[in-house]
Design an enzyme around this catalytic site. Structure first.
Site, PDB file in Angstrom:
ATOM      1  N   TYR A  43      -4.120  -2.280  10.313  1.00  0.00           N
ATOM      2  CA  TYR A  43      -4.218  -1.858   8.905  1.00  0.00           C
ATOM      3  C   TYR A  43      -4.044  -3.072   7.988  1.00  0.00           C
ATOM      4  O   TYR A  43      -4.797  -3.260   7.028  1.00  0.00           O
ATOM      5  CB  TYR A  43      -3.145  -0.803   8.644  1.00  0.00           C
ATOM      6  CG  TYR A  43      -3.000  -0.368   7.208  1.00  0.00           C
ATOM      7  CD1 TYR A  43      -4.003   0.381   6.578  1.00  0.00           C
ATOM      8  CD2 TYR A  43      -1.856  -0.668   6.461  1.00  0.00           C
ATOM      9  CE1 TYR A  43      -3.858   0.804   5.254  1.00  0.00           C
ATOM     10  CE2 TYR A  43      -1.708  -0.250   5.148  1.00  0.00           C
ATOM     11  CZ  TYR A  43      -2.705   0.487   4.544  1.00  0.00           C
ATOM     12  OH  TYR A  43      -2.566   0.902   3.244  1.00  0.00           O
ATOM     13  N   LYS A  76      -6.382  -4.679   4.796  1.00  0.00           N
ATOM     14  CA  LYS A  76      -5.942  -4.768   3.400  1.00  0.00           C
ATOM     15  C   LYS A  76      -5.914  -6.227   2.929  1.00  0.00           C
ATOM     16  O   LYS A  76      -6.151  -6.517   1.757  1.00  0.00           O
ATOM     17  CB  LYS A  76      -4.587  -4.082   3.231  1.00  0.00           C
ATOM     18  CG  LYS A  76      -4.692  -2.563   3.356  1.00  0.00           C
ATOM     19  CD  LYS A  76      -5.545  -1.988   2.230  1.00  0.00           C
ATOM     20  CE  LYS A  76      -5.842  -0.532   2.379  1.00  0.00           C
ATOM     21  NZ  LYS A  76      -6.642   0.030   1.280  1.00  0.00           N
TER      22      LYS A  76
HETATM   23  N1  LIG Z   1       0.764   5.663   0.042  1.00  0.00           N
HETATM   24  C1  LIG Z   1       1.201   4.424   0.110  1.00  0.00           C
HETATM   25  O1  LIG Z   1       2.426   4.176   0.222  1.00  0.00           O
HETATM   26  C2  LIG Z   1       0.249   3.272   0.033  1.00  0.00           C
HETATM   27  C3  LIG Z   1       0.801   1.974   0.077  1.00  0.00           C
HETATM   28  C4  LIG Z   1      -0.053   0.884  -0.014  1.00  0.00           C
HETATM   29  C5  LIG Z   1      -1.415   1.088  -0.168  1.00  0.00           C
HETATM   30  N2  LIG Z   1      -1.920   2.361  -0.209  1.00  0.00           N
HETATM   31  C6  LIG Z   1      -3.374   2.492  -0.408  1.00  0.00           C
HETATM   32  O2  LIG Z   1      -3.617   3.400  -1.470  1.00  0.00           O
HETATM   33  C7  LIG Z   1      -4.842   4.113  -1.246  1.00  0.00           C
HETATM   34  C8  LIG Z   1      -4.599   5.609  -1.285  1.00  0.00           C
HETATM   35  O3  LIG Z   1      -3.665   5.933  -0.269  1.00  0.00           O
HETATM   36  P1  LIG Z   1      -2.951   7.356  -0.163  1.00  0.00           P
HETATM   37  O4  LIG Z   1      -1.553   7.080   0.180  1.00  0.00           O
HETATM   38  O5  LIG Z   1      -3.303   8.198  -1.330  1.00  0.00           O
HETATM   39  O6  LIG Z   1      -3.675   7.903   1.168  1.00  0.00           O
HETATM   40  P2  LIG Z   1      -3.935   9.392   1.671  1.00  0.00           P
HETATM   41  O7  LIG Z   1      -2.961  10.330   1.050  1.00  0.00           O
HETATM   42  O8  LIG Z   1      -3.997   9.311   3.149  1.00  0.00           O
HETATM   43  O9  LIG Z   1      -5.392   9.707   1.078  1.00  0.00           O
HETATM   44  C9  LIG Z   1      -6.485   8.948   1.523  1.00  0.00           C
HETATM   45  C10 LIG Z   1      -7.730   9.319   0.742  1.00  0.00           C
HETATM   46  O10 LIG Z   1      -8.805   8.547   1.274  1.00  0.00           O
HETATM   47  C11 LIG Z   1      -9.849   9.441   1.639  1.00  0.00           C
HETATM   48  N3  LIG Z   1     -10.634   8.995   2.784  1.00  0.00           N
HETATM   49  C12 LIG Z   1     -10.202   8.642   4.008  1.00  0.00           C
HETATM   50  N4  LIG Z   1     -11.249   8.396   4.823  1.00  0.00           N
HETATM   51  C13 LIG Z   1     -12.372   8.618   4.086  1.00  0.00           C
HETATM   52  C14 LIG Z   1     -13.754   8.542   4.351  1.00  0.00           C
HETATM   53  N5  LIG Z   1     -14.246   8.235   5.553  1.00  0.00           N
HETATM   54  N6  LIG Z   1     -14.626   8.803   3.338  1.00  0.00           N
HETATM   55  C15 LIG Z   1     -14.167   9.145   2.114  1.00  0.00           C
HETATM   56  N7  LIG Z   1     -12.860   9.269   1.811  1.00  0.00           N
HETATM   57  C16 LIG Z   1     -11.977   9.004   2.788  1.00  0.00           C
HETATM   58  C17 LIG Z   1      -9.151  10.739   1.983  1.00  0.00           C
HETATM   59  O11 LIG Z   1     -10.092  11.808   1.969  1.00  0.00           O
HETATM   60  P3  LIG Z   1     -10.102  12.949   3.150  1.00  0.00           P
HETATM   61  O12 LIG Z   1      -9.088  13.985   2.725  1.00  0.00           O
HETATM   62  O13 LIG Z   1     -11.505  13.434   3.151  1.00  0.00           O
HETATM   63  O14 LIG Z   1      -9.698  12.265   4.417  1.00  0.00           O
HETATM   64  C18 LIG Z   1      -8.103  10.793   0.882  1.00  0.00           C
HETATM   65  O15 LIG Z   1      -8.660  11.271  -0.300  1.00  0.00           O
HETATM   66  C19 LIG Z   1      -5.368   3.605   0.097  1.00  0.00           C
HETATM   67  O16 LIG Z   1      -6.283   2.553  -0.127  1.00  0.00           O
HETATM   68  C20 LIG Z   1      -4.110   3.067   0.778  1.00  0.00           C
HETATM   69  O17 LIG Z   1      -4.419   2.087   1.761  1.00  0.00           O
HETATM   70  C21 LIG Z   1      -1.120   3.445  -0.106  1.00  0.00           C
END
Ligand SMILES: NC(=O)c1ccc[n+]([C@@H]2O[C@H](COP(=O)([O-])OP(=O)(O)OC[C@H]3O[C@@H](n4cnc5c(N)ncnc54)[C@H](OP(=O)(O)O)[C@@H]3O)[C@@H](O)[C@H]2O)c1
Length: 238
Positions: free
Chosen positions: A153, A157
């Site tokens: 991962y 990133k």
């Molecule tokens: N949460 C954290 O602590 C954290 C920390 C650092 C960075 N981030 C980054 O922030 C962003 C959002 O993360 P999150 O925590 O909100 O993640 P999440 O709750 O797992 O949600 C991920 C989103 O990405 C979509 N997605 C995944 N695979 C996809 C695909 N093949 N095509 C289209 N959409 C897809 C999912 O849609 P589906 O429902 O269709 O799968 C969902 O809407 C990401 O880039 C993550 O790496 C998050």
């Protein structure tokens, strides 16, 4: 009227961002979804003069970003002011010696190739002063090695940071940077928290989203562009 495109808006940070932008008056929020007809996108409230427009952007189907721009043009959307490349997967843990190569390949496609394809599709529609945000993570930071155990991962990133910096110099008219949202209470964030022995991630979606929107509002070519910025406006290490 600003047009804001966010990918992965059916849950997590993307949903929080979509709700927040839709509350702003006279704004078109373009919801990039893997499958707009699946019913996975909750209804969101829109302010006066604002609209939420669903479009298919499946990160696993690389040409879908370009097709989405063609669809949007048929709906009268011929420019995009803010793009947030948010959709990602984050389930490729472990060190290099053990990283599952099939999982890494999938993470590479969804987390790197798809945002690059989105960038290529959007740039022709982005006027001077528009903003392209690459959603990064603390997991990207090379200085944190060897304290991190999420090589698969983290590498994807780290690539977002590279793309953001490259894009900043390549596109003088576009404000573009990588952004770390903090450790947030979403499916992805809480999975990582449990893995680290915590009950849940420390930040709420609302806390992260209000910081992210402030950062995006304040961003100019001289402030934030080309850098890796955290949701609270501080500059992150690479
Ligand atoms: N949460 C954290 O602590 C954290 C920390 C650092 C960075 N981030 C980054 O922030 C962003 C959002 O993360 P999150 O925590 O909100 O993640 P999440 O709750 O797992 O949600 C991920 C989103 O990405 C979509 N997605 C995944 N695979 C996809 C695909 N093949 N095509 C289209 N959409 C897809 C999912 O849609 P589906 O429902 O269709 O799968 C969902 O809407 C990401 O880039 C993550 O790496 C998050």
């Amino acid at each position: 009227m600003p047009n804001v495109l966010i990918t992965g808006t059916n849950r997590g940070i993307g949903l929080g961002l979509a709700k927040a932008y839709a509350k702003q008056p006279n704004t078109n929020v373009i919801l990039g979804l893997r499958d707009p007809n699946s019913g996975s996108m909750p209804e969101i409230e829109t302010a006066q003069g604002s609209k939420a427009i669903k479009v298919k952007i499946d990160s696993g189907d690389i040409p879908s970003a370009k097709k989405a721009m063609e669809d949007l043009k048929t709906q009268g959307i011929d420019k995009i002011d803010i793009v947030i490349a948010n959709a990602a997967i984050g389930d490729c843990f472990g060190g290099l010696h053990e990283v599952d190569l099939n999982s890494f390949e999938e993470h590479w496609r969804i987390n790197v190739l798809a945002p690059l394809a989105l960038f290529q599709a959007c740039v022709p529609l982005m006027p001077e002063g528009s903003k392209f945000i690459w959603m990064s993570s603390g997991a990207s930071i090379i200085d944190r090695i060897p304290d991190k155990l999420d090589a698969g991962y983290g590498i994807t990133k780290s690539s977002m940071n590279y793309l953001a910096r490259y894009a900043h110099f390549e596109q003088p008219n576009i404000i573009t940077f990588s952004l770390s949202p903090g450790w947030v209470q979403t499916e992805m964030g809480d999975r990582g928290a449990k893995w680290a022995g915590m009950e849940k991630a420390p930040l709420t979606v609302e806390e992260s989203v209000s910081g992210i929107i402030k950062v995006i509002n304040e961003a100019t070519k001289d402030k934030y562009s080309g850098l890796h910025i955290r949701y609270d406006g501080s500059q992150s290490k690479w």
